[in-house]
Design a protein around this motif. Structure first.
Motif, PDB file in Angstrom:
ATOM      1  N   GLY A 238       1.001  -1.069  -0.153  1.00 26.49           N
ATOM      2  CA  GLY A 238       0.091   0.095  -0.122  1.00 26.49           C
ATOM      3  C   GLY A 238       0.908   1.241  -0.121  1.00 26.49           C
ATOM      4  N   VAL A 239       1.908   1.314   0.726  1.00 26.01           N
ATOM      5  CA  VAL A 239       2.657   2.323   0.777  1.00 26.01           C
ATOM      6  C   VAL A 239       3.335   2.571  -0.619  1.00 26.01           C
ATOM      7  CG1 VAL A 239       4.929   3.344   1.696  1.00 26.01           C
ATOM      8  CG2 VAL A 239       3.365   2.446   3.265  1.00 26.01           C
ATOM      9  N   HIS A 240       3.656   1.533  -1.228  1.00 25.54           N
ATOM     10  CA  HIS A 240       4.383   1.686  -2.609  1.00 25.54           C
ATOM     11  C   HIS A 240       3.622   2.144  -3.689  1.00 25.54           C
ATOM     12  CE1 HIS A 240       7.292   0.789  -5.687  1.00 25.54           C
ATOM     13  NE2 HIS A 240       6.452   0.197  -6.451  1.00 25.54           N
ATOM     14  N   MET A 241       2.374   1.908  -3.467  1.00 16.82           N
ATOM     15  CA  MET A 241       1.228   2.390  -4.593  1.00 16.82           C
ATOM     16  C   MET A 241       1.041   3.719  -4.321  1.00 16.82           C
ATOM     17  SD  MET A 241      -1.360  -0.739  -4.138  1.00 16.82           S
ATOM     18  CE  MET A 241      -2.723  -0.115  -5.551  1.00 16.82           C
ATOM     19  N   ALA A 242       1.210   4.353  -2.975  1.00 17.39           N
ATOM     20  CA  ALA A 242       1.286   5.801  -2.930  1.00 17.39           C
ATOM     21  C   ALA A 242       2.317   6.804  -3.223  1.00 17.39           C
ATOM     22  CB  ALA A 242       0.849   5.930  -1.637  1.00 17.39           C
TER      23      ALA A 242
ATOM     24  N   ASP B   8      -5.257   0.676   9.470  1.00 18.41           N
ATOM     25  CA  ASP B   8      -5.427  -1.017   9.385  1.00 18.41           C
ATOM     26  C   ASP B   8      -4.450  -1.473   8.493  1.00 18.41           C
ATOM     27  OD1 ASP B   8      -6.224  -3.495   9.019  1.00 18.41           O
ATOM     28  OD2 ASP B   8      -8.306  -3.125   8.359  1.00 18.41           O
ATOM     29  N   GLY B   9      -3.612  -1.999   8.924  1.00 18.37           N
ATOM     30  CA  GLY B   9      -2.208  -2.409   8.209  1.00 18.37           C
ATOM     31  C   GLY B   9      -2.424  -3.938   7.613  1.00 18.37           C
ATOM     32  N   MET B  10      -3.699  -4.483   7.684  1.00 18.79           N
ATOM     33  CA  MET B  10      -4.094  -5.675   7.015  1.00 18.79           C
ATOM     34  C   MET B  10      -5.090  -5.369   5.765  1.00 18.79           C
ATOM     35  SD  MET B  10      -2.278  -7.522   8.748  1.00 18.79           S
ATOM     36  CE  MET B  10      -3.149  -9.484   8.555  1.00 18.79           C
ATOM     37  N   ASP B  11      -5.513  -4.201   5.702  1.00 21.08           N
ATOM     38  CA  ASP B  11      -6.209  -3.933   4.493  1.00 21.08           C
ATOM     39  C   ASP B  11      -5.363  -2.929   3.624  1.00 21.08           C
ATOM     40  OD1 ASP B  11      -7.985  -2.818   2.496  1.00 21.08           O
ATOM     41  OD2 ASP B  11      -9.802  -2.861   4.029  1.00 21.08           O
ATOM     42  N   VAL B  12      -4.954  -3.462   2.231  1.00 18.25           N
ATOM     43  CA  VAL B  12      -4.170  -2.669   1.583  1.00 18.25           C
ATOM     44  C   VAL B  12      -4.715  -1.259   0.965  1.00 18.25           C
ATOM     45  CG1 VAL B  12      -4.776  -3.609  -0.487  1.00 18.25           C
ATOM     46  CG2 VAL B  12      -2.532  -2.774  -0.423  1.00 18.25           C
ATOM     47  N   ARG B  13      -6.064  -1.174   0.996  1.00 20.05           N
ATOM     48  CA  ARG B  13      -6.691   0.146   0.545  1.00 20.05           C
ATOM     49  C   ARG B  13      -6.551   1.101   1.507  1.00 20.05           C
ATOM     50  NH1 ARG B  13     -12.579  -1.968   0.186  1.00 20.05           N
ATOM     51  NH2 ARG B  13     -11.774  -2.926   2.197  1.00 20.05           N
ATOM     52  N   MET B  14      -6.766   0.775   2.739  1.00 17.98           N
ATOM     53  CA  MET B  14      -6.647   1.728   3.831  1.00 17.98           C
ATOM     54  C   MET B  14      -5.063   2.339   4.101  1.00 17.98           C
ATOM     55  SD  MET B  14      -9.563   2.129   5.080  1.00 17.98           S
ATOM     56  CE  MET B  14      -9.248   3.144   6.691  1.00 17.98           C
ATOM     57  N   VAL B  15      -4.095   1.386   3.971  1.00 25.51           N
ATOM     58  CA  VAL B  15      -2.502   1.852   3.753  1.00 25.51           C
ATOM     59  C   VAL B  15      -2.231   2.760   2.643  1.00 25.51           C
ATOM     60  CG1 VAL B  15      -0.442   0.775   3.569  1.00 25.51           C
ATOM     61  CG2 VAL B  15      -2.019  -0.453   4.902  1.00 25.51           C
ATOM     62  N   ARG B  16      -2.773   2.575   1.487  1.00 27.32           N
ATOM     63  CA  ARG B  16      -2.617   3.141   0.353  1.00 27.32           C
ATOM     64  C   ARG B  16      -3.242   4.694   0.727  1.00 27.32           C
ATOM     65  NH1 ARG B  16      -4.314   3.650  -5.137  1.00 27.32           N
ATOM     66  NH2 ARG B  16      -6.292   3.987  -4.665  1.00 27.32           N
ATOM     67  N   GLU B  17      -4.596   4.686   1.064  1.00 24.80           N
ATOM     68  CA  GLU B  17      -5.166   6.095   1.302  1.00 24.80           C
ATOM     69  C   GLU B  17      -4.253   6.778   2.571  1.00 24.80           C
ATOM     70  OE1 GLU B  17      -9.564   7.411   2.041  1.00 24.80           O
ATOM     71  OE2 GLU B  17      -8.597   6.249   3.903  1.00 24.80           O
ATOM     72  N   ALA B  18      -4.011   6.245   3.410  1.00 20.90           N
ATOM     73  CA  ALA B  18      -3.270   6.932   4.648  1.00 20.90           C
ATOM     74  C   ALA B  18      -1.951   7.400   4.095  1.00 20.90           C
ATOM     75  CB  ALA B  18      -3.061   5.863   5.865  1.00 20.90           C
TER      76      ALA B  18
END
Length: 336
Positions: free
Chosen positions: A66-70, A222-232
């Motif tokens: 998720g971090v990489h996607m952002a 929520d580090g188990m949900d890639v969508r939440m990780v990308r958004e944050a």
């Protein structure tokens, strides 16, 4: 996102953003590559092909994905010793990563660094560091360099809940805020550090607030949900890239395996681990969404898995048959 204080925002699952078909399929493939690679690394360690320490990332794949996607090309990243997934997500060759694990000449550090010490100037990946918390100071330095040079890049600095108690972390926080450095501190809170639960090791367990006394904003994710990780991560990276200084993201995640390959993880119950695997697995969440929305069939997802397994198998074969580094390598990359 619901505000809790001036310095903190909490991401909740109820407002999880939607991914497009391409985004979900990308996240699925990348997380699956990390998962299958780590499973194979665990097997090779058991066979005696990997020596020394080996810390697996299984269960935490959504964080780095998720971090990489952002992020964007040119952003620097640095982490601790649980680092294989961080290398794969920035595009490093699985063969070179696995060959470093087995100490071969074709490894990222020419077989001299092993699991905990791999680097790539080309992809701006600066380790893999074996000293707990050391990467936080180094990551802050990467942010200082970006600002000094006038670059439009940020430093993605990953560390764990255990490292969050280290003194150099707070020295880095102070410097980063004082000089408004473009660094995102990503705390991968997998709840047990080396083997002690967060509740037993920290007087304040809300790690997103560790920068409050410096005026650094933070949020729990929520580090188990890639969508939440990308958004944050998008929010944090925008903050840093716009010159507003550091930002803390506490990624609430979970590792399925022990701290390292020698850890039997008896400090937690099998039921707890199985519950996380069954109810919260980051890859299964994406797989379910893809199937529910008709973006791929079971057979198509199996084909992706087959392709990933072939990549990992090729990496393992290379890492097994590649020659060991020449003895002359003992004297290269040495400064006096």
């Amino acid at each position: 996102m619901s505000k809790k204080s001036d310095n903190k925002a909490v991401s909740t699952k109820s407002n999880a953003p939607e991914f497009t078909k391409d985004e979900d399929l990308y996240a699925y493939r990348e997380m699956l590559l990390i998962r299958r690679f780590e499973e194979k690394a665990g097997q090779m360690y058991g066979m005696g092909l990997i020596g020394g320490f080996c810390h697996l990332y299984i269960g935490q794949e959504a964080v780095v994905t998720g971090v990489h996607m952002a992020s964007k090309k040119g952003d620097a990243s640095i982490t601790g010793y649980r680092d294989h997934g961080h290398m794969l997500i920035v595009g490093l060759d699985p063969k070179a990563v696995m060959a470093e694990l087995t100490g071969r000449a074709g490894g990222l550090s020419k077989g001299k660094g092993g699991s905990m010490h791999m680097f790539s100037n080309e992809e701006r990946f600066y380790g893999g560091n074996g000293i707990v918390g050391a990467q936080v100071s180094l990551g802050t330095g990467l942010a200082f360099a970006a600002k000094y040079r006038g670059e439009d890049n940020v430093s993605l600095t990953y560390f764990g809940d255990g490292a969050s108690n280290q003194g150099q972390v707070y020295e880095s926080f102070n410097m980063a805020k004082l000089w408004s450095l473009p660094v995102i501190y990503i705390i991968e809170n997998n709840k047990y550090a080396m083997g002690t639960s967060l509740e037993r090791a920290a007087s304040t367990t809300d790690l997103s607030q560790r920068g409050a006394s410096f005026g650094i904003p933070g949020e729990q994710v929520d580090g188990m949900d890639v969508r939440m990780v990308r958004e944050a991560s998008e929010r944090a990276i925008k903050h840093a890239r716009e010159g507003k200084g550091p930002y803390i993201l506490e990624m609430q995640t979970y590792r399925y395996r022990g701290h390292s390959m020698s850890d039997p993880a008896k400090y937690r119950s099998k039921d707890e681990v199985q519950s996380m695997r069954t109810e919260r697995d980051p890859i299964e969440q994406v797989k379910t969404r893809i199937l529910d929305k008709g973006w791929a069939t079971e057979d198509e997802l199996k084909a992706i898995d087959k392709d990933i397994r072939a990549i990992v198998s090729e990496a393992a074969d290379f890492a097994t048959n590649d020659p060991e580094p020449d003895v002359s390598e003992l004297y290269t990359e040495i400064t006096v």
